[in-house]
Motif scaffolding. Structure first.
Motif, PDB file in Angstrom:
ATOM      1  N   TRP A  83      -0.410  13.653  12.872  1.00 49.16           N
ATOM      2  CA  TRP A  83       0.899  14.042  13.370  1.00 49.16           C
ATOM      3  C   TRP A  83       1.740  12.784  13.495  1.00 49.16           C
ATOM      4  O   TRP A  83       1.235  11.719  13.851  1.00 49.16           O
ATOM      5  CB  TRP A  83       0.805  14.709  14.730  1.00 49.16           C
ATOM      6  CG  TRP A  83       0.289  16.110  14.706  1.00 49.16           C
ATOM      7  CD1 TRP A  83       0.027  16.873  13.617  1.00 49.16           C
ATOM      8  CD2 TRP A  83      -0.028  16.908  15.840  1.00 49.16           C
ATOM      9  NE1 TRP A  83      -0.429  18.104  14.006  1.00 49.16           N
ATOM     10  CE2 TRP A  83      -0.470  18.150  15.358  1.00 49.16           C
ATOM     11  CE3 TRP A  83       0.012  16.704  17.201  1.00 49.16           C
ATOM     12  CZ2 TRP A  83      -0.857  19.184  16.206  1.00 49.16           C
ATOM     13  CZ3 TRP A  83      -0.370  17.724  18.044  1.00 49.16           C
ATOM     14  CH2 TRP A  83      -0.798  18.954  17.547  1.00 49.16           C
ATOM     15  N   SER A  84       3.005  12.901  13.197  1.00 47.76           N
ATOM     16  CA  SER A  84       3.936  11.786  13.321  1.00 47.76           C
ATOM     17  C   SER A  84       4.991  12.173  14.350  1.00 47.76           C
ATOM     18  O   SER A  84       5.559  13.260  14.288  1.00 47.76           O
ATOM     19  CB  SER A  84       4.582  11.492  11.967  1.00 47.76           C
ATOM     20  OG  SER A  84       5.425  10.379  12.050  1.00 47.76           O
ATOM     21  N   LEU A  85       5.271  11.285  15.282  1.00 51.44           N
ATOM     22  CA  LEU A  85       6.148  11.576  16.412  1.00 51.44           C
ATOM     23  C   LEU A  85       7.285  10.569  16.464  1.00 51.44           C
ATOM     24  O   LEU A  85       7.059   9.365  16.338  1.00 51.44           O
ATOM     25  CB  LEU A  85       5.329  11.496  17.704  1.00 51.44           C
ATOM     26  CG  LEU A  85       6.075  11.464  19.025  1.00 51.44           C
ATOM     27  CD1 LEU A  85       6.558  12.860  19.369  1.00 51.44           C
ATOM     28  CD2 LEU A  85       5.169  10.956  20.118  1.00 51.44           C
ATOM     29  N   ASP A  86       8.508  11.062  16.621  1.00 57.58           N
ATOM     30  CA  ASP A  86       9.652  10.155  16.767  1.00 57.58           C
ATOM     31  C   ASP A  86      10.848  10.922  17.301  1.00 57.58           C
ATOM     32  O   ASP A  86      10.889  12.149  17.251  1.00 57.58           O
ATOM     33  CB  ASP A  86      10.012   9.508  15.433  1.00 57.58           C
ATOM     34  CG  ASP A  86      10.857   8.254  15.603  1.00 57.58           C
ATOM     35  OD1 ASP A  86      10.996   7.765  16.749  1.00 57.58           O
ATOM     36  OD2 ASP A  86      11.396   7.766  14.611  1.00 57.58           O
ATOM     37  N   ILE A  98       0.845  -1.183   0.000  1.00 59.96           N
ATOM     38  CA  ILE A  98       0.000   0.000   0.000  1.00 59.96           C
ATOM     39  C   ILE A  98       0.885   1.239   0.000  1.00 59.96           C
ATOM     40  O   ILE A  98       1.746   1.389   0.846  1.00 59.96           O
ATOM     41  CB  ILE A  98      -0.918   0.020   1.231  1.00 59.96           C
ATOM     42  CG1 ILE A  98      -1.806  -1.219   1.225  1.00 59.96           C
ATOM     43  CG2 ILE A  98      -1.735   1.294   1.277  1.00 59.96           C
ATOM     44  CD1 ILE A  98      -2.578  -1.420   2.488  1.00 59.96           C
ATOM     45  N   LYS A  99       0.688   2.109  -0.951  1.00 60.73           N
ATOM     46  CA  LYS A  99       1.413   3.366  -1.007  1.00 60.73           C
ATOM     47  C   LYS A  99       0.553   4.438  -0.351  1.00 60.73           C
ATOM     48  O   LYS A  99      -0.610   4.626  -0.725  1.00 60.73           O
ATOM     49  CB  LYS A  99       1.728   3.762  -2.454  1.00 60.73           C
ATOM     50  CG  LYS A  99       2.544   2.729  -3.193  1.00 60.73           C
ATOM     51  CD  LYS A  99       3.927   2.612  -2.619  1.00 60.73           C
ATOM     52  CE  LYS A  99       4.727   1.597  -3.407  1.00 60.73           C
ATOM     53  NZ  LYS A  99       5.977   1.279  -2.815  1.00 60.73           N
ATOM     54  N   ARG A 100       1.116   5.131   0.597  1.00 62.01           N
ATOM     55  CA  ARG A 100       0.373   6.156   1.299  1.00 62.01           C
ATOM     56  C   ARG A 100       0.540   7.515   0.622  1.00 62.01           C
ATOM     57  O   ARG A 100       1.514   7.762  -0.049  1.00 62.01           O
ATOM     58  CB  ARG A 100       0.867   6.251   2.737  1.00 62.01           C
ATOM     59  CG  ARG A 100       0.611   5.001   3.510  1.00 62.01           C
ATOM     60  CD  ARG A 100       1.043   5.163   4.925  1.00 62.01           C
ATOM     61  NE  ARG A 100       0.790   3.920   5.644  1.00 62.01           N
ATOM     62  CZ  ARG A 100       1.268   3.657   6.815  1.00 62.01           C
ATOM     63  NH1 ARG A 100       2.024   4.516   7.431  1.00 62.01           N
ATOM     64  NH2 ARG A 100       1.005   2.514   7.401  1.00 62.01           N
ATOM     65  N   VAL A 101      -0.434   8.379   0.848  1.00 63.90           N
ATOM     66  CA  VAL A 101      -0.364   9.748   0.364  1.00 63.90           C
ATOM     67  C   VAL A 101      -0.385  10.676   1.576  1.00 63.90           C
ATOM     68  O   VAL A 101      -0.837  10.292   2.655  1.00 63.90           O
ATOM     69  CB  VAL A 101      -1.531  10.084  -0.590  1.00 63.90           C
ATOM     70  CG1 VAL A 101      -1.435   9.262  -1.858  1.00 63.90           C
ATOM     71  CG2 VAL A 101      -2.866   9.858   0.073  1.00 63.90           C
ATOM     72  N   ARG A 102       0.074  11.882   1.375  1.00 61.41           N
ATOM     73  CA  ARG A 102       0.097  12.863   2.456  1.00 61.41           C
ATOM     74  C   ARG A 102      -1.332  13.223   2.878  1.00 61.41           C
ATOM     75  O   ARG A 102      -2.243  13.225   2.051  1.00 61.41           O
ATOM     76  CB  ARG A 102       0.775  14.138   1.992  1.00 61.41           C
ATOM     77  CG  ARG A 102       2.237  14.026   1.797  1.00 61.41           C
ATOM     78  CD  ARG A 102       2.759  15.384   1.332  1.00 61.41           C
ATOM     79  NE  ARG A 102       4.165  15.333   1.085  1.00 61.41           N
ATOM     80  CZ  ARG A 102       5.091  15.645   1.983  1.00 61.41           C
ATOM     81  NH1 ARG A 102       4.734  16.045   3.174  1.00 61.41           N
ATOM     82  NH2 ARG A 102       6.354  15.567   1.685  1.00 61.41           N
ATOM     83  N   PRO A 158       6.395   9.163   8.374  1.00 62.85           N
ATOM     84  CA  PRO A 158       6.902  10.264   7.542  1.00 62.85           C
ATOM     85  C   PRO A 158       7.998  11.062   8.228  1.00 62.85           C
ATOM     86  O   PRO A 158       8.815  11.703   7.579  1.00 62.85           O
ATOM     87  CB  PRO A 158       5.678  11.136   7.289  1.00 62.85           C
ATOM     88  CG  PRO A 158       4.528  10.470   7.902  1.00 62.85           C
ATOM     89  CD  PRO A 158       4.982   9.284   8.655  1.00 62.85           C
ATOM     90  N   VAL A 159       8.037  11.026   9.552  1.00 62.30           N
ATOM     91  CA  VAL A 159       9.050  11.788  10.273  1.00 62.30           C
ATOM     92  C   VAL A 159      10.461  11.258  10.000  1.00 62.30           C
ATOM     93  O   VAL A 159      11.440  12.005  10.065  1.00 62.30           O
ATOM     94  CB  VAL A 159       8.721  11.822  11.789  1.00 62.30           C
ATOM     95  CG1 VAL A 159       8.975  10.485  12.442  1.00 62.30           C
ATOM     96  CG2 VAL A 159       9.488  12.911  12.500  1.00 62.30           C
ATOM     97  N   LEU A 164       5.751  15.994  13.904  1.00 59.05           N
ATOM     98  CA  LEU A 164       5.716  16.519  12.544  1.00 59.05           C
ATOM     99  C   LEU A 164       4.305  16.426  11.973  1.00 59.05           C
ATOM    100  O   LEU A 164       3.631  15.413  12.136  1.00 59.05           O
ATOM    101  CB  LEU A 164       6.677  15.706  11.662  1.00 59.05           C
ATOM    102  CG  LEU A 164       6.839  16.170  10.232  1.00 59.05           C
ATOM    103  CD1 LEU A 164       7.775  17.363  10.181  1.00 59.05           C
ATOM    104  CD2 LEU A 164       7.392  15.056   9.380  1.00 59.05           C
ATOM    105  N   ASP A 165       3.882  17.493  11.300  1.00 60.70           N
ATOM    106  CA  ASP A 165       2.630  17.459  10.544  1.00 60.70           C
ATOM    107  C   ASP A 165       2.989  17.110   9.105  1.00 60.70           C
ATOM    108  O   ASP A 165       3.543  17.939   8.382  1.00 60.70           O
ATOM    109  CB  ASP A 165       1.927  18.809  10.604  1.00 60.70           C
ATOM    110  CG  ASP A 165       0.502  18.740  10.089  1.00 60.70           C
ATOM    111  OD1 ASP A 165       0.200  17.819   9.301  1.00 60.70           O
ATOM    112  OD2 ASP A 165      -0.304  19.606  10.474  1.00 60.70           O
ATOM    113  N   PRO A 166       2.725  15.873   8.650  1.00 58.89           N
ATOM    114  CA  PRO A 166       3.174  15.455   7.324  1.00 58.89           C
ATOM    115  C   PRO A 166       2.416  16.094   6.169  1.00 58.89           C
ATOM    116  O   PRO A 166       2.789  15.891   5.019  1.00 58.89           O
ATOM    117  CB  PRO A 166       2.983  13.943   7.326  1.00 58.89           C
ATOM    118  CG  PRO A 166       2.127  13.627   8.467  1.00 58.89           C
ATOM    119  CD  PRO A 166       2.118  14.790   9.391  1.00 58.89           C
ATOM    120  N   CYS A 167       1.398  16.869   6.443  1.00 57.58           N
ATOM    121  CA  CYS A 167       0.681  17.563   5.370  1.00 57.58           C
ATOM    122  C   CYS A 167       1.654  18.443   4.578  1.00 57.58           C
ATOM    123  O   CYS A 167       1.620  18.467   3.357  1.00 57.58           O
ATOM    124  CB  CYS A 167      -0.437  18.401   5.975  1.00 57.58           C
ATOM    125  SG  CYS A 167      -1.196  19.547   4.848  1.00 57.58           S
TER     126      CYS A 167
END
Length: 177
Positions: free
Chosen positions: A21-24, A9-13, A135-136, A57-60
Motif C-alpha cells: 500500500w502507498s500512502l500520501d 532501478i525500475k520498479r514493477v507493480r 506510486p500514489v 492506494l493499492d498499486p497492484c
C-alpha cells in the motif's frame, strides 16, 4: 538530479492485492471560498483554500483502498485514512487483513510509526523530495488531469509550476464574484 540521473532501478507493480500500500496526502487543486471572522469581528472571505486528500492506494491495480479528506494534513487525517483502508479491506475480503508492505512519506513519521506497523508487516519510507518514489503520486496526477481539470474551480498544476499551464487570472476573478 534524484528524479532523473540517479534512477537506476525500475520498479514493477505488485502482482497481487495487499502486497503493498502507498500512502500520501495531496492538496487538491480545486479552490473553494471560505468566510471567517477575524480578531476585529469583520468577516473576511478567502478564495484560495484547498482541501487535503489523504489516500491509501493499492498499486497492484491503482485502487484507492482508503481515504480521508480534511483542511490540512495531520496525523489524525492519516489515521482516518488508514482506518478507512482497514475497514474497506474487511468489506472486500470478509476479514481484517494487513498489507505486507506500507510505503509512506516522512510526514509525522515518529508519531505515526506505531500505527503504520500495526497495519502492515513492513514499513518503507520514501526518500525525501523524490516524487517518483511513490506510486500514489502518479495517481494524484491522474486525478488532477482526468477530473479536477474539468471543474470551474480548478487552480492549475500548482503555484510553482509553469505559468503557461495556469488558468487565466482574469477568468478566476470573474468566477470568484
Amino acid at each position: 538530479f534524484r528524479n532523473e540521473k540517479t534512477m537506476q532501478i525500475k520498479r514493477v507493480r505488485p502482482t497481487a492485492a495487499f502486497l503493498m500500500w502507498s500512502l500520501d496526502g495531496w492538496d487538491v487543486e480545486l479552490l473553494y471560498q471560505q468566510t471567517a471572522t477575524d480578531r476585529k469581528g469583520h468577516n473576511v472571505t478567502t478564495y484560495s483554500n484547498r482541501l487535503t486528500f489523504e489516500v491509501v492506494l493499492d498499486p497492484c491495480c491503482d485502487y484507492p483502498i482508503g481515504y480521508a479528506i480534511g483542511t490540512h494534513e495531520t496525523p489524525d487525517l492519516i489515521a482516518a485514512a488508514l482506518r478507512d483502508a482497514a475497514r474497506h479491506g474487511r468489506e472486500l475480503t470478509g476479514q481484517m487483513l494487513k498489507a505486507y508492505q506500507l510505503q509512506c512519506d516522512h510526514y509525522a513519521i515518529k508519531a505515526m510509526t506505531e500505527r503504520y506497523e500495526a497495519i502492515s508487516k513492513h514499513l518503507t519510507s520514501a526518500r525525501v523530495k523524490n516524487a517518483k518514489a511513490k506510486p500514489v503520486e502518479r495517481y494524484f496526477g491522474y486525478l488532477n488531469n482526468e477530473y479536477c481539470k474539468r471543474c470551474n474551480n480548478w487552480s492549475g498544476y500548482g503555484i510553482t509550476s509553469d505559468p503557461k499551464k495556469q488558468p487565466n487570472s482574469e477568468a478566476l476573478n470573474m468566477l470568484r464574484h
